[in-house]
Design an enzyme around this catalytic site. Structure first.
Site, mmCIF file in Angstrom:
data_model
loop_
_atom_site.group_PDB
_atom_site.id
_atom_site.type_symbol
_atom_site.label_atom_id
_atom_site.label_comp_id
_atom_site.label_asym_id
_atom_site.label_seq_id
_atom_site.Cartn_x
_atom_site.Cartn_y
_atom_site.Cartn_z
ATOM 1 N N ASP A 300 1.195 -1.316 0.142
ATOM 2 C CA ASP A 300 -0.056 0.151 0.054
ATOM 3 C C ASP A 300 0.435 1.237 0.097
ATOM 4 O O ASP A 300 0.335 2.401 -0.717
ATOM 5 C CB ASP A 300 -0.468 0.066 1.484
ATOM 6 N N GLY A 302 4.083 1.412 -1.243
ATOM 7 C CA GLY A 302 5.193 1.679 -2.320
ATOM 8 C C GLY A 302 4.557 1.879 -3.248
ATOM 9 O O GLY A 302 5.052 2.331 -4.782
ATOM 10 N N GLU A 303 3.302 1.498 -3.915
ATOM 11 C CA GLU A 303 2.868 1.274 -5.241
ATOM 12 C C GLU A 303 1.122 2.172 -4.823
ATOM 13 O O GLU A 303 0.681 1.803 -6.260
ATOM 14 C CB GLU A 303 1.996 0.098 -5.139
ATOM 15 N N TYR A 384 -9.874 -1.029 3.094
ATOM 16 C CA TYR A 384 -9.350 -0.895 5.313
ATOM 17 C C TYR A 384 -8.943 0.626 5.348
ATOM 18 O O TYR A 384 -8.631 1.464 4.558
ATOM 19 C CB TYR A 384 -8.152 -1.228 5.188
ATOM 20 N N GLU A 385 -9.010 0.891 6.751
ATOM 21 C CA GLU A 385 -8.494 1.865 7.236
ATOM 22 C C GLU A 385 -7.125 1.594 8.035
ATOM 23 O O GLU A 385 -7.246 0.828 8.293
ATOM 24 C CB GLU A 385 -8.960 3.062 8.152
ATOM 25 N N TYR A 386 -6.023 2.319 7.646
ATOM 26 C CA TYR A 386 -4.881 2.284 8.816
ATOM 27 C C TYR A 386 -4.761 3.930 9.831
ATOM 28 O O TYR A 386 -4.606 4.686 9.459
ATOM 29 C CB TYR A 386 -3.746 2.017 7.968
ATOM 30 N N HIS A 436 -1.462 -8.401 7.522
ATOM 31 C CA HIS A 436 -0.898 -7.405 7.582
ATOM 32 C C HIS A 436 1.082 -6.323 7.826
ATOM 33 O O HIS A 436 0.786 -7.060 8.954
ATOM 34 C CB HIS A 436 -1.663 -5.944 7.990
ATOM 35 N N ASP A 443 15.966 5.471 11.560
ATOM 36 C CA ASP A 443 17.259 5.648 11.690
ATOM 37 C C ASP A 443 17.658 6.432 12.533
ATOM 38 O O ASP A 443 17.123 7.543 13.042
ATOM 39 C CB ASP A 443 17.492 6.765 10.413
ATOM 40 N N HIS A 595 -4.623 -11.963 9.741
ATOM 41 C CA HIS A 595 -5.587 -12.024 10.140
ATOM 42 C C HIS A 595 -6.473 -12.478 9.577
ATOM 43 O O HIS A 595 -6.958 -12.888 8.766
ATOM 44 C CB HIS A 595 -6.379 -10.240 8.855
#
Ligand code: CO
Length: 641
Positions: A300, A302-303, A384-386, A436, A443, A595
């Site tokens: 989600d 990177g795409e 979905y929500e994140y 998920h 860093d 999940h």
């Protein structure tokens, strides 16, 4: 600026190089890019984010933006850089053979194209659906699989599709999955290049309503709760710099990652001690376990650029209390600034008991209530929500949590059928098993850039002369000396964790100062070794990776994972097997939320949480929360006998 009263578009305060791009900067960068190059009619802005200055450069670094554009005509990707101070385009690279993120415009154009396709309309008619306008088509990133329909002579930009019928206008489309429809769309042309309509499955009967005005009587015994801070919050915000008690940090935002934390440090006895140079969720992937959905494993971040899916938050709804909101902005596919008001929420929460002791002989009670600073954002990715949450605590702990909610991916089932790779959610409605998997990029600059990561775990001492009564156990430490050696798994049966240490700085007891990465709930990927998931999202292979800092190594599945065959990112970088002791290290932590859907996840899923902790482990000389003042009891008087 010469104007004595700057207009809102030209704020007087100079932006820090790490600040999110302002809308006027996005507009200016887009105009500069258009001015410098003749952008064809089908060139789209994919992302526009601050170009972060080289590590070690100060606040005087130039303000710059990095852009990714996509030319659908030429099927090329353009990487560009804009110097916002000098108002010039300083870099322009045309790439072929990579696919940038899918934009919202592409998402909607795929849906529109499918709704017009005769094969799709015929499939709807077979299901008794006369009107395509109440059918939602969700594009799914195509991935890179070996299915025969994916093989083309020349490269195409592809998306799979999932289709659903809304039971009523504004209703829950995921309650009515159109089972048996398989399609592959050329995103650039809108052509349905592959279509298969298997046997239809009757639509499940339930409408999956969860809206407040549709779910019947609401419970009437929920009394109002109010969080008041009569003296205001204990944090101060200047631009994007946050000070909260002894914590310091900068809040950032990029198109790709959304919320980013910069320069997280702690003021200890008058000294600002750096801990994290930068922290973010740099990638995630959601692989599904049904063989018919082999392609459904979106990365989600990177795409799809989750920053562009950021919710505008609302006081009293998403966040409670004395809130400071940061707006965020990104570029629309046309290069126009899109502002997300209240994109990032900053607030304090009571966090329960901080520490306590009762002297049972004297009756003296010392108790402190804890507080945490919460920095959070919520994105909507299709069904979905994140929520991405970072917490700073008074005892020096930094913790993070992803909250998953929204609607689970569904499939329609025949009467009496139970899903082999999922579970029943409601009558004739199944949820598909999936994971998920998130990768946090941490860093560290712990009291300076030169750090060493040390694995620590516990071993029982064999019973014998060293351990006559059998009670002895101890911790063992092992520095992770190189990148290949630092690919590690969790081991809760050995209480395994990882210390990020600074060997050149001793703590009060003569040992290197350290913070410990403590895993939370986690498991392993269940897709087969060598499968598309494990090639394309190679970061899932290990829970811990440590790399030597390289400004170009930002995303653990590579810069452009869309349709990438795999192997990029962490698995490729660590082949260099660079030494890691007393180096500028970046720690990557992978966590799997496993999940298996359950009826309680329907029709909307209560928040599921997964996270980790970074805990001071000899970073401070003693409990750093000793100086937290006692709070006043609710009824007046004193908490302390
Ligand atoms: Co899920």
């Amino acid at each position: 600026m010469s104007s004595p009263s700057p207009s809102p578009a030209e704020p007087a305060q100079a932006a820090h190089p790490l600040d999110p791009l302002r809308p006027d900067e996005i507009a200016s960068a887009a105009a500069l890019l258009r001015g410098a190059h003749d952008l064809g009619p089908r060139v789209r802005f994919v992302s526009l984010s601050p170009a972060e200055p080289a590590k070690g450069s100060g606040a005087e670094a130039r303000r710059a933006a990095e852009a990714v554009l996509y030319d659908a005509q030429e099927r090329t990707t353009i990487e560009a850089r804009v110097d916002l101070d000098a108002k010039t385009v300083t870099d322009w690279r045309v790439l072929t053979g990579v696919h940038p993120q899918m934009t919202a415009a592409e998402f909607l154009s795929v849906e529109a194209a499918v709704r017009r396709a005769p094969q799709f309309l015929e499939a709807l008619r077979r299901r008794g659906i006369a009107d395509a306008s109440d059918v939602d088509v969700d594009p799914v990133s195509a991935g890179h699989n070996s299915a025969p329909e994916e093989q083309f002579d020349s490269p195409r930009r592809l998306a799979r599709i999932l289709a659903f019928q809304r039971p009523n206008p504004g209703g829950n489309a995921y309650s009515r999955p159109l089972q048996g429809i398989f399609g592959l769309v050329d995103v650039d042309t809108g052509e349905l290049v592959y279509f298969e309509d298997r046997e239809p499955v009757p639509l499940p009967a339930e409408d999956g309503e969860f809206r407040a005005d549709r779910v019947g009587p609401l419970r009437d015994d929920v009394r109002e709760i109010r969080i008041t801070q009569p003296d205001g919050p204990s944090f101060t915000v200047e631009g994007h710099e946050v000070r909260w008690q002894k914590w310091r940090l900068r809040v950032g935002f990029t198109t790709r990652e959304g919320l980013v934390l910069h320069h997280v440090g702690y003021e200890d006895d008058g000294e600002l001690r750096p801990i994290l140079h930068r922290a973010s969720y740099a990638e995630m992937v959601v692989p599904y376990a049904d063989p018919d959905r082999f392609y459904q494993a979106p990365l989600d971040i990177g795409e799809f650029n989750i920053g562009t899916m950021t919710n505008a938050l609302e006081l009293g709804c998403d966040c409670l209390g004395a809130i400071h909101y940061f707006d965020a902005a990104y570029a629309s596919p046309d290069g126009e600034p899109v502002v997300v008001p209240n994109a990032i929420c900053l607030h304090e929460e009571d966090s329960g008991l901080l520490w306590k002791h009762t002297d049972f002989r004297t009756g003296d009670v010392q108790v402190r209530r804890g507080r945490r600073l919460v920095i959070s954002t919520i994105v909507t990715v299709g069904n979905y929500e994140y929520g991405f949450f970072w917490y700073l605590h008074q005892d020096g702990v930094i913790s993070s949590e992803v909250k998953a909610t929204g609607i689970v991916a569904t499939q329609a089932l025949h009467d009496g059928e139970t899903p082999a790779f999922g579970a029943l959610l409601a009558p004739r409605l199944g949820g598909i098993n999936h994971q998920h998997i998130f990768c946090a990029r941490l860093d560290f600059d712990l009291d300076g850039v030169e750090n060493t990561v040390v694995e620590v775990e516990t071993e029982a001492v064999p019973q014998g002369s060293e351990n006559p009564q059998g009670n002895a156990w101890r911790t063992v430490r092992r520095p992770l000396a190189t990148e290949l050696e630092a690919r590690r798994e969790i081991d809760p049966l050995r209480a395994r964790g990882w210390l990020v240490t600074n060997p050149s700085r001793e703590n009060a007891v003569g040992q290197p100062v350290a913070y410990k990465l403590i895993p939370g709930d986690n498991t392993v990927p269940f897709a087969a070794p060598g499968s598309a998931l494990r090639r394309r999202a190679g970061f899932v292979e290990h829970h811990l990776w440590v790399t030597r800092y390289d400004a170009a190594e930002r995303y653990p599945a590579g810069e452009y994972p869309y349709q990438h065959p795999g192997g990029d990112g962490l698995p490729r970088w660590v082949q260099a097997d660079r030494g890691l002791e007393q180096e500028d290290v970046v720690v990557w932590y992978t966590m799997n939320h496993h999940h298996v859907p359950r009826p309680e996840d329907w029709p909307v899923m209560p928040v599921a949480r997964i996270g980790f902790e970074l805990k001071p482990w000899g970073f401070f000389a003693r409990n750093p929360a000793l100086d937290v003042p006692p709070s006043e009891p609710a009824g007046g008087g004193s908490c302390h006998a």
